[in-house]
Design an enzyme around this catalytic site. Sequence first.
Site, PDB file in Angstrom:
ATOM      1  CB  CYS A  26      -0.987  -0.016   0.723  1.00 22.37           C
ATOM      2  SG  CYS A  26      -0.281   0.423   2.858  1.00 22.37           S
TER       3      CYS A  26
ATOM      4  CG  ASN B 296       4.301  -2.060   5.064  1.00 22.03           C
ATOM      5  OD1 ASN B 296       5.583  -2.041   5.451  1.00 22.03           O
ATOM      6  ND2 ASN B 296       3.554  -2.680   4.821  1.00 22.03           N
TER       7      ASN B 296
ATOM      8  CB  CYS C  64      -4.006   1.230   7.093  1.00 29.25           C
ATOM      9  SG  CYS C  64      -3.637   2.726   7.958  1.00 29.25           S
ATOM     10  NE  ARG C  65      -4.844   1.381   1.575  1.00 34.41           N
ATOM     11  CZ  ARG C  65      -5.121   1.787   0.226  1.00 34.41           C
ATOM     12  NH1 ARG C  65      -5.328   1.637  -0.219  1.00 34.41           N
ATOM     13  NH2 ARG C  65      -3.602   2.916   0.282  1.00 34.41           N
ATOM     14  CB  SER C  66       0.590  -3.691   2.943  1.00 34.97           C
ATOM     15  OG  SER C  66       1.255  -2.847   3.280  1.00 34.97           O
TER      16      SER C  66
ATOM     17  CG  ASP D 139      -5.055   4.956   2.693  1.00 33.61           C
ATOM     18  OD1 ASP D 139      -5.371   4.356   4.300  1.00 33.61           O
ATOM     19  OD2 ASP D 139      -3.966   6.003   2.561  1.00 33.61           O
TER      20      ASP D 139
END
Length: 186
Positions: free
Chosen positions: A36, A39, A41-43, A153
């Site tokens: 993301c 690095n 939240c999402r990944s 996001d």
Amino acid sequence: MSYSTIFNKFTNLFARASDVAGVVESSPKVKVLFVCMGNLCRSPTAQGVFEKLVAQAGLARVIGADSAGTHAYHIGKSPDKRAVAAASKRGYDLTRQRARRIETADLSRFDYILAMDDENVQEIRALVAPEGAGNVWLLMDFARQPVHAEVPDPYYGGGGGFERVLDLVEDGARGLLEHIRRHHQL
């Protein structure tokens, strides 16, 4: 030097060599990188979810996962506290992860590079010539219920955004694991 000293030195040398050999032998066959922007939240969420699914399937020695960001905003930092809390409620542990930036070498090191959105796909592909980025996909390309093309996001939103990210990531990660099992005959 005494025989005992020489023997101990050789014993230690062989022990270290076998430790290194063990690391090489236990290197995963299939390597997955989630990406993301920062690095945070999402990944990291995707990595945590995927690692748990892989472990539950008994494939942790065969499939490895990592995460990275396309930007260097947060290198070395822990995942966002809201992501950690939301993941923890569902039994995922993100606490050992630290943010890092994707490197050009990652494109050849990983079999699957999964971006959370189109912007990050473009950032990743900018690292190499387009024909060299054949292992870059959107995570949601593997979703079993492809309602969304991207994982949004949640960084600037409320707590509900992190729950939504988990819903999407769980679906994409399950589909990805199914694909890897079929494609790599695991």
